[in-house]
Design a protein around this motif. Structure first.
Motif, PDB file in Angstrom:
ATOM      1  N   SER A  94      25.617  37.185  42.219  1.00 57.62           N
ATOM      2  CA  SER A  94      24.829  37.791  43.273  1.00 57.62           C
ATOM      3  C   SER A  94      25.152  37.058  44.567  1.00 57.62           C
ATOM      4  O   SER A  94      24.982  35.833  44.634  1.00 57.62           O
ATOM      5  N   SER A  96      24.555  33.904  39.096  1.00 57.67           N
ATOM      6  CA  SER A  96      23.105  33.932  38.928  1.00 57.67           C
ATOM      7  C   SER A  96      22.693  34.038  37.467  1.00 57.67           C
ATOM      8  O   SER A  96      21.595  33.629  37.100  1.00 57.67           O
ATOM      9  N   ILE A  97      23.545  34.601  36.629  1.00 60.34           N
ATOM     10  CA  ILE A  97      23.221  34.726  35.213  1.00 60.34           C
ATOM     11  C   ILE A  97      24.466  34.398  34.384  1.00 60.34           C
ATOM     12  O   ILE A  97      25.546  34.926  34.644  1.00 60.34           O
ATOM     13  N   VAL A 133      26.568  37.437  35.727  1.00 66.12           N
ATOM     14  CA  VAL A 133      26.193  38.178  36.928  1.00 66.12           C
ATOM     15  C   VAL A 133      26.421  37.280  38.129  1.00 66.12           C
ATOM     16  O   VAL A 133      25.991  36.114  38.124  1.00 66.12           O
ATOM     17  N   TYR A 187      29.350  42.069  37.899  1.00 67.06           N
ATOM     18  CA  TYR A 187      29.024  41.767  36.505  1.00 67.06           C
ATOM     19  C   TYR A 187      30.272  41.778  35.629  1.00 67.06           C
ATOM     20  O   TYR A 187      31.197  42.561  35.868  1.00 67.06           O
TER      21      TYR A 187
END
Lengths: 114, 113
Positions: free
Chosen positions: A50, A55-56, A48, A33
């Protein structure tokens, strides 16, 4: 080894510079992160990763560009930043298991944009 | 966006006293975590409580979770000057790939010797 290592600790850059923040962990964590923290405020999630995939992305301006070269490394590339981007940038990692686990944070990079 | 609200924003106590901090949140969570941050440094994980748990202890720390009220509290017993720091609750909303930790506004705790 339960450390997340961030470099550099401090960075001063001009608005036309390009620089990179680096983050490394050797705990086998699969989620990593980037957070941004302004003085006297909570950390705000930026990105983020992953399993090495983004992913974010919390609608972060494109002048911030994350990169995850492998499962142990996370970079944040900076370009054409503004003075208001000055903040503490924190990297964290976690196992990334379903149900959630604790996150381990680095000591942060104190960024000043002049 | 921040979903946690913490109160009080600041708390000043004497060594040996207990400190209680509260956190409220808005969405459904998998777990709630508490972190500590010394001035200008990284965050240190203190304790994690899952949504199906109501209370958890770790040393001088006691955490409660009330999912019906969407609230949690952190109790530090027998406080020490070294406990002076900012304390944040963080809610874990698990996405399909990776999890999202969202932090509350934090409580600045000062323990006077």
């Amino acid at each position: 080894d339960t450390e997340v290592t961030q470099t550099p600790k401090h960075l001063v850059m001009g608005m036309t510079n390009k620089k990179s923040l680096k983050c490394e962990q050797h705990m086998g964590h699969r989620a990593m992160y980037w957070y941004k923290q302004k003085a006297k405020k909570p950390p705000e999630l930026m990105f983020v990763y992953s399993y090495e995939k983004l992913s974010i992305n919390e609608s972060v301006p494109s002048r911030f560009s994350p990169e995850c070269p492998n499962s142990s490394l996370l970079n944040l590339h900076l370009h054409a930043l503004q003075p208001e981007d000055s903040a503490l940038y924190l990297c964290a990692s976690s196992h990334g298991r379903v149900g959630g686990t604790e996150a381990f944070f680095g000591q942060g990079t104190r960024l000043t944009v002049v | 966006s921040q979903q946690g609200e913490e109160d009080p924003q600041a708390l000043s106590i004497q060594e040996g006293e207990n400190a209680t901090m509260n956190c409220s949140y808005k969405t459904s969570i998998n777990n709630l975590q508490w972190y500590r941050q010394n001035s200008g440094r990284g965050l240190v994980h203190l304790i994690l409580i899952r949504s199906n748990e109501r209370e958890k202890h770790s040393g001088r720390l006691r955490v409660t979770l009330d999912t019906s009220k969407k609230s949690s509290s952190l109790l530090i017993t027998a406080s020490r000057a070294a406990d002076t720091a900012s304390y944040f609750c963080a809610t874990d909303e698990v996405e399909t790939s990776g999890s999202r930790l969202t932090f509350g506004e934090g409580t600045q705790l000062t323990v006077n010797p």
